[in-house]
Write an enzyme that holds these catalytic residues in place. Structure first.
Site, PDB file in Angstrom:
ATOM      1  N   MET A  87      42.066  38.092  48.960  1.00  0.00           N
ATOM      2  CA  MET A  87      40.989  39.057  48.761  1.00  0.00           C
ATOM      3  C   MET A  87      39.845  38.317  48.105  1.00  0.00           C
ATOM      4  O   MET A  87      40.067  37.339  47.388  1.00  0.00           O
ATOM      5  CB  MET A  87      41.434  40.196  47.844  1.00  0.00           C
ATOM      6  CG  MET A  87      42.325  41.198  48.525  1.00  0.00           C
ATOM      7  SD  MET A  87      42.470  42.699  47.556  1.00  0.00           S
ATOM      8  CE  MET A  87      43.663  43.584  48.550  1.00  0.00           C
ATOM      9  N   GLN A 106      46.277  53.702  41.725  1.00  0.00           N
ATOM     10  CA  GLN A 106      47.040  52.897  42.686  1.00  0.00           C
ATOM     11  C   GLN A 106      47.657  51.725  41.939  1.00  0.00           C
ATOM     12  O   GLN A 106      46.958  50.996  41.235  1.00  0.00           O
ATOM     13  CB  GLN A 106      46.112  52.366  43.781  1.00  0.00           C
ATOM     14  CG  GLN A 106      46.826  51.494  44.804  1.00  0.00           C
ATOM     15  CD  GLN A 106      45.849  50.813  45.754  1.00  0.00           C
ATOM     16  OE1 GLN A 106      45.007  50.028  45.342  1.00  0.00           O
ATOM     17  NE2 GLN A 106      45.943  51.126  47.027  1.00  0.00           N
ATOM     18  N   HIS A 148      49.935  48.304  42.567  1.00  0.00           N
ATOM     19  CA  HIS A 148      50.528  47.358  43.521  1.00  0.00           C
ATOM     20  C   HIS A 148      51.695  46.688  42.808  1.00  0.00           C
ATOM     21  O   HIS A 148      51.495  45.957  41.845  1.00  0.00           O
ATOM     22  CB  HIS A 148      49.463  46.332  43.927  1.00  0.00           C
ATOM     23  CG  HIS A 148      49.976  45.239  44.826  1.00  0.00           C
ATOM     24  ND1 HIS A 148      49.218  44.140  45.149  1.00  0.00           N
ATOM     25  CD2 HIS A 148      51.154  45.066  45.462  1.00  0.00           C
ATOM     26  CE1 HIS A 148      49.912  43.348  45.949  1.00  0.00           C
ATOM     27  NE2 HIS A 148      51.085  43.879  46.144  1.00  0.00           N
ATOM     28  N   HIS A 206      51.127  44.025  39.939  1.00  0.00           N
ATOM     29  CA  HIS A 206      50.227  42.960  40.385  1.00  0.00           C
ATOM     30  C   HIS A 206      48.788  43.373  40.131  1.00  0.00           C
ATOM     31  O   HIS A 206      47.996  42.606  39.629  1.00  0.00           O
ATOM     32  CB  HIS A 206      50.477  42.678  41.862  1.00  0.00           C
ATOM     33  CG  HIS A 206      49.537  41.689  42.456  1.00  0.00           C
ATOM     34  ND1 HIS A 206      48.335  42.057  43.003  1.00  0.00           N
ATOM     35  CD2 HIS A 206      49.619  40.356  42.567  1.00  0.00           C
ATOM     36  CE1 HIS A 206      47.719  40.967  43.436  1.00  0.00           C
ATOM     37  NE2 HIS A 206      48.466  39.923  43.185  1.00  0.00           N
ATOM     38  N   HIS A 207      48.451  44.592  40.491  1.00  0.00           N
ATOM     39  CA  HIS A 207      47.172  45.131  40.071  1.00  0.00           C
ATOM     40  C   HIS A 207      47.196  46.655  40.069  1.00  0.00           C
ATOM     41  O   HIS A 207      48.079  47.262  40.671  1.00  0.00           O
ATOM     42  CB  HIS A 207      45.992  44.582  40.888  1.00  0.00           C
ATOM     43  CG  HIS A 207      45.865  45.126  42.273  1.00  0.00           C
ATOM     44  ND1 HIS A 207      45.944  44.352  43.397  1.00  0.00           N
ATOM     45  CD2 HIS A 207      45.633  46.387  42.724  1.00  0.00           C
ATOM     46  CE1 HIS A 207      45.774  45.093  44.471  1.00  0.00           C
ATOM     47  NE2 HIS A 207      45.585  46.336  44.097  1.00  0.00           N
ATOM     48  N   HIS A 239      43.468  36.573  45.299  1.00  0.00           N
ATOM     49  CA  HIS A 239      44.872  36.254  45.064  1.00  0.00           C
ATOM     50  C   HIS A 239      44.906  34.770  44.692  1.00  0.00           C
ATOM     51  O   HIS A 239      44.005  34.299  44.013  1.00  0.00           O
ATOM     52  CB  HIS A 239      45.715  36.646  46.276  1.00  0.00           C
ATOM     53  CG  HIS A 239      45.662  38.118  46.548  1.00  0.00           C
ATOM     54  ND1 HIS A 239      45.984  38.693  47.734  1.00  0.00           N
ATOM     55  CD2 HIS A 239      45.289  39.144  45.734  1.00  0.00           C
ATOM     56  CE1 HIS A 239      45.836  40.009  47.657  1.00  0.00           C
ATOM     57  NE2 HIS A 239      45.400  40.305  46.452  1.00  0.00           N
ATOM     58  N   HIS A 295      38.158  39.232  41.563  1.00  0.00           N
ATOM     59  CA  HIS A 295      39.540  39.351  42.034  1.00  0.00           C
ATOM     60  C   HIS A 295      39.738  38.550  43.310  1.00  0.00           C
ATOM     61  O   HIS A 295      38.994  38.715  44.279  1.00  0.00           O
ATOM     62  CB  HIS A 295      39.896  40.815  42.291  1.00  0.00           C
ATOM     63  CG  HIS A 295      41.273  41.005  42.856  1.00  0.00           C
ATOM     64  ND1 HIS A 295      42.416  40.778  42.121  1.00  0.00           N
ATOM     65  CD2 HIS A 295      41.705  41.361  44.091  1.00  0.00           C
ATOM     66  CE1 HIS A 295      43.476  41.007  42.880  1.00  0.00           C
ATOM     67  NE2 HIS A 295      43.066  41.363  44.080  1.00  0.00           N
TER      68      HIS A 295
END
Ligand SMILES: *[C@@H]1O[C@H](CO)[C@@H](O)[C@H](O)[C@H]1NC(C)=O
Ligand SMILES: *[C@@H]1O[C@H](CO)[C@@H](O)[C@H](O)[C@H]1NC(C)=O
Ligand SMILES: *[C@@H]1O[C@H](CO)[C@@H](O)[C@H](O)[C@H]1NC(C)=O
Ligand SMILES: *[C@@H]1O[C@H](CO)[C@@H](O)[C@H](O)[C@H]1NC(C)=O
Length: 364
Positions: free
Chosen positions: A316, A168, A170, A91-92, A242, A240
């Site tokens: 977000m 990271q 997601h 997703h990211h 959602h 960014h």
């Protein structure tokens, strides 16, 4: 001239499996093999595969982190980011520059909303508690690679607060991992050099907290002052949200002697287009006393309140500004966040903002 060493790959994946990889090893390899070609006109660029060590995401909405320790005897400059991922799986992805990693493990659960329902799993943040933390790169929605312009780089290692880089990922949808044998190596190939870059890159992340009421258009807004005595040259921005984001816009504000605000747009986008870094619309230098502002226009047709949060069902509001500072270090300020709606708006009296570009900020 760009030199790529095939053995980087093997060394890197071996180290990644051993937990904390060392850019140092790779760079030593690099300087040994390329010494004959180095000159003032040559920038030798290494390519470091910073990938998830074949993880199997076991639940939806999982955030996993993996670290790389940067050799702190030298300064390295990251000059490009080449994603190795697809939105079908990731997703990211975010790269954090950290003083210390959030865990000693090779991989850990670093969901901001990590729940304690599964006591066996280690949860934590990307960066260690109390250590410096900044975002240096972000990817989503199949954004292509980013090469920084000549002479610009993110300094890591020696005399940089960035001692570790943490990736990271997601994982939103995990259907393809359900068989338990398919694994994932999403990540980023870092392009880096030992050659000193005088234009030091930094990222300022503007964003908000807050919530979006049902069946309503809501503005999520933030503003902050530049109080450091530096000249900031913005060059790229990224938005960014959602699914509820319609428009995300960012501005530089100059304040004249009469207190009038002059807003100059840095960038504006539909956040559901590829969430890559785009060139800014204005590269005018940002100086002490200027302000930076961002707005996300969110539209909810949901019957429930949507809060800012980590999962796909939350929202977000982020506007990333990538910039460089010449012959100086990037801003100490890494984040510019407000509490968001219903508490914070640009129109709040104490912001002292005027000439707010209300229409421009919310229309493409
Ligand atoms: C990452 O790159 C490797 C090759 O370098 C490739 O085999 C793999 O499929 C890529 N993974 C993803 C998630 O794109
Ligand atoms: C930012 O600048 C404005 C106007 O110059 C000032 O009123 C405000 O107090 C400053 N805010 C902070 C947090 O320094
Ligand atoms: C701000 O930075 C400039 C350039 O480095 C310097 O000449 C000036 O003295 C500084 N001003 C203050 C008030 O520190
Ligand atoms: C939300 O509802 C409005 C009004 O009914 C409609 O115009 C709009 O297209 C809807 N948006 C989405 C994303 O469904």
């Amino acid at each position: 001239m760009h030199i790529r060493l095939e053995n980087f790959h093997m060394v890197a994946s071996a180290l990644a499996v051993l937990s904390v990889a060392l850019l140092a090893r790779l760079a030593n390899g690099l300087s040994e093999s390329s010494s004959s070609s180095s000159s003032d006109h040559t920038t030798t660029v290494g390519r470091f595969p910073f990938l998830m060590p074949k993880v199997i995401p076991y639940k939806p909405e999982l955030y996993l982190c993996t670290p790389v320790k940067v050799d702190d005897t030298k300064s390295y400059y990251i000059v490009g980011f080449e994603p190795n991922a697809t939105m079908a799986t990731a997703h990211h992805m975010l790269l954090y520059g950290c003083g210390a990693p959030g865990s000693q493990s090779a991989v850990w659960n670093c969901g901001e909303m990590a729940k304690s329902d599964d006591v066996k799993e280690e949860t934590g943040s990307p960066c260690g508690a109390g250590s410096s933390s900044q975002i240096i790169y972000a990817w989503a929605r199949d954004a292509p690679k980013l090469e920084l312009q000549d002479g610009v780089g993110f300094k890591v290692g020696l005399d940089s607060p960035i001692k570790y880089i943490v990736l990271q990922v997601h994982y939103a949808n995990i259907d393809k991992f359900k068989d338990g044998t398919t694994s994932d190596d999403s990540g980023i190939f870092l392009h880096y050099t030992l050659k000193q870059m005088n234009k030091r890159a930094g990222v300022l992340l503007l964003g908000t907290g807050g919530s979006i009421p049902p069946h309503q258009v809501e503005y999520m807004e933030t503003v902050c002052n530049i109080s450091e005595n530096k000249t900031i040259h913005p060059f790229a921005y990224r938005t960014h949200t959602h699914s509820l984001g319609r428009v995300v816009s960012g501005y530089q504000i100059k304040i004249d002697e009469q207190g009038q605000n002059h807003w100059t747009r840095l960038g504006k986008r539909d956040p559901l287009t590829p969430q890559m870094f785009y060139p800014v619309e204005s590269t005018a230098p940002i100086r002490r006393g200027d302000r930076l502002a961002a707005r996300c226009t969110m539209e909810s047709n949901r019957s429930t309140v949507t809060n800012i949060g980590a999962t796909n069902n939350d929202e977000m509001c982020n506007f990333y500004l990538m910039y460089y500072v010449e012959n100086d270090e990037p801003l100490q300020m890494k984040y510019c966040f407000s509490s968001g709606p219903p508490y914070f708006y640009w129109t709040n009296k104490d912001t002292e903002l005027n000439n707010i570009p209300d229409y421009d900020a919310s229309h493409l």
